[in-house]
Design a protein around this motif. Sequence first.
Motif, PDB file in Angstrom:
ATOM      1  N   ASP A 118       0.830  -1.192   0.000  1.00  0.00           N
ATOM      2  CA  ASP A 118       0.000   0.000   0.000  1.00  0.00           C
ATOM      3  C   ASP A 118       0.872   1.252   0.000  1.00  0.00           C
ATOM      4  OD1 ASP A 118      -2.568  -0.692  -0.217  1.00  0.00           O
ATOM      5  OD2 ASP A 118      -3.075  -0.574   1.902  1.00  0.00           O
ATOM      6  N   PRO A 119       0.520   2.218  -0.826  1.00  0.00           N
ATOM      7  CA  PRO A 119       1.244   3.482  -0.739  1.00  0.00           C
ATOM      8  C   PRO A 119       0.992   4.079   0.636  1.00  0.00           C
ATOM      9  CG  PRO A 119      -0.692   3.697  -2.153  1.00  0.00           C
ATOM     10  CD  PRO A 119      -0.576   2.248  -1.782  1.00  0.00           C
ATOM     11  N   GLY A 120       1.907   4.830   1.129  1.00  0.00           N
ATOM     12  CA  GLY A 120       1.726   5.437   2.446  1.00  0.00           C
ATOM     13  C   GLY A 120       2.569   4.743   3.497  1.00  0.00           C
TER      14      GLY A 120
ATOM     15  N   ARG B   9       0.587  -5.792   8.710  1.00  0.00           N
ATOM     16  CA  ARG B   9       1.236  -4.520   9.065  1.00  0.00           C
ATOM     17  C   ARG B   9       1.542  -3.650   7.857  1.00  0.00           C
ATOM     18  NH1 ARG B   9       6.801  -7.645  10.812  1.00  0.00           N
ATOM     19  NH2 ARG B   9       7.404  -8.193   8.689  1.00  0.00           N
ATOM     20  N   ARG B  10       1.491  -4.262   6.649  1.00  0.00           N
ATOM     21  CA  ARG B  10       1.728  -3.458   5.446  1.00  0.00           C
ATOM     22  C   ARG B  10       0.434  -2.953   4.828  1.00  0.00           C
ATOM     23  NH1 ARG B  10       4.669  -7.550   1.854  1.00  0.00           N
ATOM     24  NH2 ARG B  10       3.240  -8.898   2.995  1.00  0.00           N
ATOM     25  N   GLY B  11      -0.697  -3.241   5.497  1.00  0.00           N
ATOM     26  CA  GLY B  11      -1.969  -2.781   4.969  1.00  0.00           C
ATOM     27  C   GLY B  11      -2.566  -3.718   3.941  1.00  0.00           C
ATOM     28  N   LEU B  12      -2.003  -4.913   3.818  1.00  0.00           N
ATOM     29  CA  LEU B  12      -2.543  -5.879   2.858  1.00  0.00           C
ATOM     30  C   LEU B  12      -3.611  -6.723   3.544  1.00  0.00           C
ATOM     31  CD1 LEU B  12       0.748  -7.148   1.135  1.00  0.00           C
ATOM     32  CD2 LEU B  12      -0.604  -5.112   0.650  1.00  0.00           C
ATOM     33  N   ARG B  13      -4.706  -6.974   2.827  1.00  0.00           N
ATOM     34  CA  ARG B  13      -5.770  -7.778   3.408  1.00  0.00           C
ATOM     35  C   ARG B  13      -5.340  -9.240   3.485  1.00  0.00           C
ATOM     36  NH1 ARG B  13     -10.204 -10.890   2.329  1.00  0.00           N
ATOM     37  NH2 ARG B  13      -9.912 -10.893   0.072  1.00  0.00           N
ATOM     38  N   ILE B  14      -5.559  -9.862   4.624  1.00  0.00           N
ATOM     39  CA  ILE B  14      -5.210 -11.264   4.803  1.00  0.00           C
ATOM     40  C   ILE B  14      -6.342 -12.122   4.257  1.00  0.00           C
ATOM     41  CG2 ILE B  14      -4.754 -13.058   6.526  1.00  0.00           C
ATOM     42  CD1 ILE B  14      -3.516 -10.830   8.283  1.00  0.00           C
ATOM     43  N   MET B  15      -6.037 -12.984   3.309  1.00  0.00           N
ATOM     44  CA  MET B  15      -7.048 -13.843   2.697  1.00  0.00           C
ATOM     45  C   MET B  15      -7.372 -15.013   3.636  1.00  0.00           C
ATOM     46  SD  MET B  15      -5.291 -13.881  -1.103  1.00  0.00           S
ATOM     47  CE  MET B  15      -6.364 -15.108  -1.849  1.00  0.00           C
ATOM     48  N   SER B  16      -8.610 -15.467   3.562  1.00  0.00           N
ATOM     49  CA  SER B  16      -9.003 -16.624   4.361  1.00  0.00           C
ATOM     50  C   SER B  16      -8.382 -17.884   3.764  1.00  0.00           C
ATOM     51  CB  SER B  16     -10.522 -16.767   4.387  1.00  0.00           C
ATOM     52  OG  SER B  16     -10.981 -17.213   3.120  1.00  0.00           O
ATOM     53  N   ARG B  17      -8.332 -18.926   4.576  1.00  0.00           N
ATOM     54  CA  ARG B  17      -7.781 -20.198   4.088  1.00  0.00           C
ATOM     55  C   ARG B  17      -8.569 -20.697   2.877  1.00  0.00           C
ATOM     56  NH1 ARG B  17      -4.788 -24.631   5.953  1.00  0.00           N
ATOM     57  NH2 ARG B  17      -5.534 -26.595   5.089  1.00  0.00           N
ATOM     58  N   GLU B  18      -9.894 -20.523   2.910  1.00  0.00           N
ATOM     59  CA  GLU B  18     -10.721 -20.978   1.783  1.00  0.00           C
ATOM     60  C   GLU B  18     -10.401 -20.214   0.509  1.00  0.00           C
ATOM     61  OE1 GLU B  18     -12.476 -23.567   0.922  1.00  0.00           O
ATOM     62  OE2 GLU B  18     -11.709 -24.276   2.831  1.00  0.00           O
ATOM     63  N   GLU B  19     -10.210 -18.898   0.645  1.00  0.00           N
ATOM     64  CA  GLU B  19      -9.836 -18.091  -0.520  1.00  0.00           C
ATOM     65  C   GLU B  19      -8.504 -18.560  -1.089  1.00  0.00           C
ATOM     66  OE1 GLU B  19     -10.710 -13.499  -0.398  1.00  0.00           O
ATOM     67  OE2 GLU B  19     -10.284 -14.209   1.629  1.00  0.00           O
ATOM     68  N   ILE B 133      -0.726 -22.193   4.979  1.00  0.00           N
ATOM     69  CA  ILE B 133      -1.218 -21.659   3.703  1.00  0.00           C
ATOM     70  C   ILE B 133      -1.705 -20.254   3.998  1.00  0.00           C
ATOM     71  CG2 ILE B 133      -2.953 -21.897   1.878  1.00  0.00           C
ATOM     72  CD1 ILE B 133      -3.002 -24.906   2.392  1.00  0.00           C
ATOM     73  N   THR B 134      -1.026 -19.264   3.424  1.00  0.00           N
ATOM     74  CA  THR B 134      -1.380 -17.872   3.724  1.00  0.00           C
ATOM     75  C   THR B 134      -1.495 -17.073   2.434  1.00  0.00           C
ATOM     76  OG1 THR B 134       0.967 -17.344   3.986  1.00  0.00           O
ATOM     77  CG2 THR B 134      -0.259 -17.834   6.003  1.00  0.00           C
ATOM     78  N   GLY B 135      -2.289 -16.026   2.472  1.00  0.00           N
ATOM     79  CA  GLY B 135      -2.457 -15.194   1.289  1.00  0.00           C
ATOM     80  C   GLY B 135      -2.701 -13.750   1.657  1.00  0.00           C
ATOM     81  N   ARG B 136      -2.286 -12.874   0.761  1.00  0.00           N
ATOM     82  CA  ARG B 136      -2.473 -11.438   0.948  1.00  0.00           C
ATOM     83  C   ARG B 136      -3.109 -10.866  -0.303  1.00  0.00           C
ATOM     84  NH1 ARG B 136      -1.166 -13.108   5.023  1.00  0.00           N
ATOM     85  NH2 ARG B 136       0.399 -12.445   6.546  1.00  0.00           N
ATOM     86  N   GLN B 137      -4.013  -9.928  -0.102  1.00  0.00           N
ATOM     87  CA  GLN B 137      -4.639  -9.263  -1.241  1.00  0.00           C
ATOM     88  C   GLN B 137      -4.441  -7.761  -1.111  1.00  0.00           C
ATOM     89  OE1 GLN B 137      -8.998  -8.523  -1.791  1.00  0.00           O
ATOM     90  NE2 GLN B 137      -8.796 -10.242  -3.189  1.00  0.00           N
ATOM     91  N   LEU B 138      -4.164  -7.158  -2.234  1.00  0.00           N
ATOM     92  CA  LEU B 138      -3.902  -5.725  -2.255  1.00  0.00           C
ATOM     93  C   LEU B 138      -4.818  -5.068  -3.263  1.00  0.00           C
ATOM     94  CD1 LEU B 138      -2.064  -3.166  -1.851  1.00  0.00           C
ATOM     95  CD2 LEU B 138      -0.722  -4.063  -3.744  1.00  0.00           C
ATOM     96  N   ASN B 139      -5.448  -3.980  -2.857  1.00  0.00           N
ATOM     97  CA  ASN B 139      -6.182  -3.165  -3.821  1.00  0.00           C
ATOM     98  C   ASN B 139      -5.216  -2.132  -4.367  1.00  0.00           C
ATOM     99  OD1 ASN B 139      -8.773  -4.407  -3.572  1.00  0.00           O
ATOM    100  ND2 ASN B 139      -8.891  -3.479  -1.542  1.00  0.00           N
ATOM    101  N   LEU B 140      -4.839  -2.291  -5.612  1.00  0.00           N
ATOM    102  CA  LEU B 140      -3.862  -1.385  -6.217  1.00  0.00           C
ATOM    103  C   LEU B 140      -4.456   0.007  -6.312  1.00  0.00           C
ATOM    104  CD1 LEU B 140      -2.705  -3.791  -9.063  1.00  0.00           C
ATOM    105  CD2 LEU B 140      -1.387  -3.183  -7.041  1.00  0.00           C
ATOM    106  N   GLY B 141      -3.642   0.981  -5.921  1.00  0.00           N
ATOM    107  CA  GLY B 141      -4.091   2.378  -5.987  1.00  0.00           C
ATOM    108  C   GLY B 141      -4.526   2.697  -7.399  1.00  0.00           C
TER     109      GLY B 141
END
Lengths: 141, 141
Positions: A118-120, B9-19, B133-141
């Motif tokens: 994330d930016p910021g 901590r980086r602002g990335l959404r943590i994906m569920s195990r199912e996702e 099994i872990t995942g992160r999702q980011l909404n790109l600016g």
Amino acid sequence: MTTNETTDRRGLRIMSREECLRMLRSARLGRIGFVHDGDPEVLPVTFGMDGDAPVFRTTWGAKLDAAMRGHAVALEVDSVHSAVGRACSVVVKGSAVVEYDEAAIARYESLRVPAWADPGTDTFWVRVRPDSITGRQLNLG
Amino acid sequence: MTTNETTDRRGLRIMSREECLRMLRSARLGRIGFVHDGDPEVLPVTFGMDGDAPVFRTTWGAKLDAAMRGHAVALEVDSVHSAVGRACSVVVKGSAVVEYDEAAIARYESLRVPAWADPGTDTFWVRVRPDSITGRQLNLG
């Protein structure tokens, strides 16, 4: 007769250094592998090329930690072109160092590398000093 | 009020195990990271999912070597959907073991995992026993 077509023991064509650099320059998304507490880590990074050195932004965390200690990293990019039945993968191995030089940072900024985090959030530029750049190409059956 | 939306901590959404499992099941190409002689390696693999375990074919070489010793591996898949401004990355960590069980191998074959190495080379099936099994999702600016 000599030939530029060289294959490795798995039958994959070995890409030339120029081909590898071309693929690295046209890629934006790669994955960086490093060793953390003895275990392998792989994380996605968006990166740019400063000459033959991949550069990327990162926040604090495992990636930066590895970088600050000058640890070995492996940056991989790949592409699959199903339409032409071809896949290739390029790996840059080297050491990762955090960049503090302002002129270098200005160069990296001009590459307009899309943000992954994330930016910021506070970010640092990391430079991979390449020890080797290798690539393999496969003609998919 | 509780929420399923958790960020790291980086602002990335943590994906569920199912996702994460859904993304792993729809992916075909991943990258496997492992430690070889103390250094990180990252190589592309085409893989399938046997339950919650990634399985892939490999030839002899560094990948198989790591697998046969039950070494730790990290398998990463990612996707960038520029159109919807979203990117995500899933990492499976665990140990890699060569599969010799015929019933298991028959299951893996039925997954129709596309070959990465040239067909005709001797291949072995490797199973990643997942520890996390872990995942992160980011909404790109």
